[in-house]
Motif scaffolding. Structure first.
Motif, PDB file in Angstrom:
ATOM      1  N   ALA A   1     -57.374 -10.213  37.526  1.00 34.08           N
ATOM      2  CA  ALA A   1     -57.803 -10.242  36.038  1.00 34.08           C
ATOM      3  C   ALA A   1     -57.016  -9.535  35.387  1.00 34.08           C
ATOM      4  O   ALA A   1     -56.745  -9.972  34.293  1.00 34.08           O
ATOM      5  CB  ALA A   1     -59.035  -9.402  36.200  1.00 34.08           C
ATOM      6  N   LEU A   2     -56.329  -8.387  35.829  1.00 31.06           N
ATOM      7  CA  LEU A   2     -55.469  -7.691  34.704  1.00 31.06           C
ATOM      8  C   LEU A   2     -54.130  -8.396  34.569  1.00 31.06           C
ATOM      9  O   LEU A   2     -53.820  -8.410  33.420  1.00 31.06           O
ATOM     10  CB  LEU A   2     -54.954  -6.419  35.331  1.00 31.06           C
ATOM     11  CG  LEU A   2     -56.050  -5.272  35.658  1.00 31.06           C
ATOM     12  CD1 LEU A   2     -55.188  -3.920  36.309  1.00 31.06           C
ATOM     13  CD2 LEU A   2     -56.323  -4.938  34.134  1.00 31.06           C
ATOM     14  N   ALA A   3     -53.601  -9.304  35.476  1.00 27.14           N
ATOM     15  CA  ALA A   3     -52.485 -10.076  35.039  1.00 27.14           C
ATOM     16  C   ALA A   3     -52.790 -11.093  34.250  1.00 27.14           C
ATOM     17  O   ALA A   3     -51.905 -11.340  33.512  1.00 27.14           O
ATOM     18  CB  ALA A   3     -52.114 -10.701  36.804  1.00 27.14           C
ATOM     19  N   SER A   4     -53.986 -11.852  34.540  1.00 27.59           N
ATOM     20  CA  SER A   4     -54.441 -12.648  33.463  1.00 27.59           C
ATOM     21  C   SER A   4     -54.455 -12.252  31.994  1.00 27.59           C
ATOM     22  O   SER A   4     -54.141 -12.994  30.943  1.00 27.59           O
ATOM     23  CB  SER A   4     -55.514 -13.724  34.004  1.00 27.59           C
ATOM     24  OG  SER A   4     -56.720 -12.937  33.974  1.00 27.59           O
ATOM     25  N   LEU A   5     -55.099 -11.071  32.182  1.00 27.91           N
ATOM     26  CA  LEU A   5     -55.287 -10.429  30.893  1.00 27.91           C
ATOM     27  C   LEU A   5     -53.957 -10.240  30.131  1.00 27.91           C
ATOM     28  O   LEU A   5     -53.822 -10.301  29.116  1.00 27.91           O
ATOM     29  CB  LEU A   5     -55.845  -9.216  31.327  1.00 27.91           C
ATOM     30  CG  LEU A   5     -57.118  -8.408  30.211  1.00 27.91           C
ATOM     31  CD1 LEU A   5     -58.235  -9.635  30.010  1.00 27.91           C
ATOM     32  CD2 LEU A   5     -57.751  -7.159  30.517  1.00 27.91           C
ATOM     33  N   GLU A   6     -53.061  -9.523  31.050  1.00 31.60           N
ATOM     34  CA  GLU A   6     -51.531  -9.376  30.339  1.00 31.60           C
ATOM     35  C   GLU A   6     -51.091 -10.622  29.830  1.00 31.60           C
ATOM     36  O   GLU A   6     -50.643 -10.542  28.605  1.00 31.60           O
ATOM     37  CB  GLU A   6     -50.830  -8.716  31.387  1.00 31.60           C
ATOM     38  CG  GLU A   6     -50.220  -7.248  31.224  1.00 31.60           C
ATOM     39  CD  GLU A   6     -49.786  -6.725  32.386  1.00 31.60           C
ATOM     40  OE1 GLU A   6     -48.525  -7.016  32.583  1.00 31.60           O
ATOM     41  OE2 GLU A   6     -50.678  -5.786  33.237  1.00 31.60           O
ATOM     42  N   GLN A   7     -51.191 -11.672  30.334  1.00 29.67           N
ATOM     43  CA  GLN A   7     -50.550 -13.037  30.190  1.00 29.67           C
ATOM     44  C   GLN A   7     -51.457 -13.292  28.706  1.00 29.67           C
ATOM     45  O   GLN A   7     -50.719 -13.639  27.783  1.00 29.67           O
ATOM     46  CB  GLN A   7     -51.089 -13.944  31.311  1.00 29.67           C
ATOM     47  CG  GLN A   7     -49.869 -14.751  31.547  1.00 29.67           C
ATOM     48  CD  GLN A   7     -50.054 -15.631  32.922  1.00 29.67           C
ATOM     49  OE1 GLN A   7     -51.202 -16.006  32.900  1.00 29.67           O
ATOM     50  NE2 GLN A   7     -49.024 -16.109  33.396  1.00 29.67           N
ATOM     51  N   GLN A   8     -52.507 -13.083  28.972  1.00 36.74           N
ATOM     52  CA  GLN A   8     -53.256 -13.595  27.735  1.00 36.74           C
ATOM     53  C   GLN A   8     -52.901 -12.460  26.572  1.00 36.74           C
ATOM     54  O   GLN A   8     -52.881 -13.128  25.385  1.00 36.74           O
ATOM     55  CB  GLN A   8     -54.951 -13.327  27.847  1.00 36.74           C
ATOM     56  CG  GLN A   8     -55.374 -14.608  28.774  1.00 36.74           C
ATOM     57  CD  GLN A   8     -57.009 -14.494  29.061  1.00 36.74           C
ATOM     58  OE1 GLN A   8     -57.559 -13.566  28.935  1.00 36.74           O
ATOM     59  NE2 GLN A   8     -57.338 -15.671  29.900  1.00 36.74           N
ATOM     60  N   VAL A   9     -52.846 -11.417  26.826  1.00 37.92           N
ATOM     61  CA  VAL A   9     -52.368 -10.390  25.709  1.00 37.92           C
ATOM     62  C   VAL A   9     -51.015 -10.916  25.044  1.00 37.92           C
ATOM     63  O   VAL A   9     -51.154 -10.832  23.847  1.00 37.92           O
ATOM     64  CB  VAL A   9     -52.301  -8.860  26.282  1.00 37.92           C
ATOM     65  CG1 VAL A   9     -51.311  -7.885  25.423  1.00 37.92           C
ATOM     66  CG2 VAL A   9     -53.297  -8.249  26.684  1.00 37.92           C
ATOM     67  N   ASP A  10     -50.144 -11.475  25.968  1.00 39.80           N
ATOM     68  CA  ASP A  10     -49.147 -11.720  25.416  1.00 39.80           C
ATOM     69  C   ASP A  10     -49.107 -12.812  24.307  1.00 39.80           C
ATOM     70  O   ASP A  10     -48.769 -12.999  23.129  1.00 39.80           O
ATOM     71  CB  ASP A  10     -47.949 -12.356  26.392  1.00 39.80           C
ATOM     72  CG  ASP A  10     -47.334 -11.086  27.028  1.00 39.80           C
ATOM     73  OD1 ASP A  10     -47.333 -10.162  26.399  1.00 39.80           O
ATOM     74  OD2 ASP A  10     -46.764 -11.500  28.173  1.00 39.80           O
ATOM     75  N   THR A  11     -49.947 -14.068  24.871  1.00 43.41           N
ATOM     76  CA  THR A  11     -50.238 -15.069  24.015  1.00 43.41           C
ATOM     77  C   THR A  11     -51.079 -14.775  22.965  1.00 43.41           C
ATOM     78  O   THR A  11     -50.742 -15.368  21.744  1.00 43.41           O
ATOM     79  CB  THR A  11     -50.839 -16.206  24.959  1.00 43.41           C
ATOM     80  OG1 THR A  11     -52.291 -15.727  25.588  1.00 43.41           O
ATOM     81  CG2 THR A  11     -49.808 -17.100  25.771  1.00 43.41           C
ATOM     82  N   LEU A  12     -51.868 -13.976  23.112  1.00 40.67           N
ATOM     83  CA  LEU A  12     -52.988 -13.764  21.970  1.00 40.67           C
ATOM     84  C   LEU A  12     -52.130 -12.870  20.898  1.00 40.67           C
ATOM     85  O   LEU A  12     -52.302 -13.043  19.673  1.00 40.67           O
ATOM     86  CB  LEU A  12     -54.008 -12.645  22.405  1.00 40.67           C
ATOM     87  CG  LEU A  12     -55.168 -13.260  23.118  1.00 40.67           C
ATOM     88  CD1 LEU A  12     -56.183 -12.524  23.676  1.00 40.67           C
ATOM     89  CD2 LEU A  12     -55.717 -14.349  22.194  1.00 40.67           C
ATOM     90  N   SER A  13     -51.182 -11.886  21.526  1.00 39.18           N
ATOM     91  CA  SER A  13     -50.389 -11.337  20.340  1.00 39.18           C
ATOM     92  C   SER A  13     -49.376 -12.213  19.798  1.00 39.18           C
ATOM     93  O   SER A  13     -49.263 -12.146  18.512  1.00 39.18           O
ATOM     94  CB  SER A  13     -49.381 -10.076  21.036  1.00 39.18           C
ATOM     95  OG  SER A  13     -48.736 -10.741  22.047  1.00 39.18           O
TER      96      SER A  13
END
Lengths: 163, 253
Positions: free
Chosen positions: A135-147
């Motif tokens: 979840a953290l990993a996907s979250l980080e990924q998403q953080v990148d795309t989101l940012s």
């Protein structure tokens, strides 16, 4: 009066008769008595003696028999008691064995169950950890795309593309 | 008639005859009829009772059989005590008949109202109140113990006369005469005296007063029968007793 009786008794002794007049009555009485002995021997002493002796014999035999049977009974009773005692001991042994076995089985099962539970808990904890990581990993990924997306929205697409 | 005392008011009861006999002539022998009449009564009674008692013998005794068995046990005990466990059995009939005959005679003299039956002369009384009967029984006892001694030891019986010391010989010989004498006179005297005392008392006071004496008479009669039988058994036992020195030492060793 009594005096005269005594005197008269003494007086008559001299004549025929009297107190001490011993005659043929004596031997006849003796013979008669011997006959009485014979008759009574046949009708009284022998049969009744026989009856008494037979009864004695009967009683003695019965008593002996009864005593024998009593001793046999006592022997049997003691034997049964002994058997009973062994049986009781055996049953106690069996109960104790069964209890011990049951305890052992119970302990084993409890131990197995505890182990299994622990294993499951560990596995669950591991899974949770893994999922957390994922979840953290996907979250980080998403953080990148989101940012990226947020920056695009804020600065526009060209700017972002220039950079 | 001198020896008949009579009070006219009580002609039947208050009468006392001593030394008068009803004579029966058999050949040229004279016998006392009244003695035989009462003795036949006694003998018949004994025989009937013993036949009735043994007619139907059961293992569990009842009634008459029980009673006669009691009597027999009593006699057997008596003979056993006097003669000894080993030898008493063949002597039970003799000793027992002595006891039964004397006992029933004495009591029939005291209890059965023989005197109501009138005889031409003399009166019915217990057979044992006649000297002939008692002497006959005593002589039979003497014969019995001689027979017992000789059959047991043969001529060795004479050894009894010098036991335990030869010094006793004359006394032992005298004893052979005094034994039947004392036996016969004791019985005769007691029974006759008893009948006379009762007779005299009835003569003097015909009501109630003689009763205690009669009861006492029953008691002495029974005792006399017992004494006679016991002594006879004792004499027989004594004649068969072992005196052998060697044997005695052997036994005690």
């Amino acid at each position: 009066m009594t005096h005269s009786i005594i005197l008269l008794a003494a007086e008559t002794a001299g004549k025929e008769g009297g107190l001490f007049d011993i005659d043929a009555t004596l031997p006849l009485m003796a013979i008669q008595f011997l006959f009485l002995v014979l008759i009574l021997n046949a009708t009284f002493y022998k049969p009744l003696s026989k009856a008494i002796d037979e009864r004695d014999e009967f009683i003695r035999k019965n008593q002996l028999d009864a005593r024998e049977r009593l001793s046999k009974t006592e022997q049997l009773a003691s034997q049964y008691e002994q058997e009973l005692a062994t049986a009781r001991r055996q049953s106690q042994q069996i109960v104790a064995d069964a209890q011990a076995e049951a305890e052992k089985v119970a302990a084993e099962k409890i131990a197995a169950a505890v182990k299994e539970a622990q294993a499951q808990r560990e596995q669950a904890a591991q899974e949770i950890e893994q999922q957390k990581q994922e979840a953290l990993a996907s979250l980080e990924q998403q953080v990148d795309t989101l940012s990226q997306q947020i920056m695009e929205k804020l600065l526009g697409t060209q700017l972002v593309g220039q950079r | 008639m001198l020896n008949i005392l009579r009070i006219t008011n009580f002609a039947h009861l208050a009468e006392l005859e001593v030394g008068k006999h009803l004579y029966w002539q058999i050949g040229n022998l004279k016998v006392h009829g009244q003695v035989f009449l009462t003795s036949w009564f006694v003998i018949t009674l004994l025989v009937i009772v013993s036949i009735a008692a043994t007619r139907n013998i059961n293992r569990i005794p009842r009634g008459l059989q029980n009673f006669m068995e009691y009597a027999l046990e009593f006699i057997r005990d008596l003979a056993k005590n006097q003669i000894g466990e080993k030898e008493y059995r063949p002597w039970v009939p003799f000793v027992g008949t002595l006891f039964l005959f004397i006992f029933v005679s004495n009591w029939s003299g005291a209890l059965v109202p023989f005197r109501l039956i009138h005889l031409p002369e003399g009166e019915l009384a217990a057979p044992t109140s006649d000297i002939n009967t008692t002497v006959a029984l005593a002589l039979l006892t003497s014969l019995a113990y001689f027979y017992a001694g000789f059959s047991k030891k043969g001529l060795g019986y004479f050894g009894n006369y010098v036991q335990p010391v030869p010094f006793m010989l004359p006394f032992k010989i005298i004893e052979d005469f005094t034994k039947p004498l004392s036996l016969s006179f004791r019985l005769f005297g007691n029974i006759l005296a008893d009948e006379l005392v009762v007779g005299v008392l009835v003569l003097l006071v015909p009501l109630f007063v003689p009763l205690p004496v009669m009861a006492l008479g029953l008691f002495t009669s029974a005792i006399q029968a017992l004494i006679f039988a016991t002594l006879a058994a004792a004499y027989i036992g004594e004649a068969m007793e072992d005196h052998g020195h060697g044997e005695e030492h052997g036994e005690h060793a």
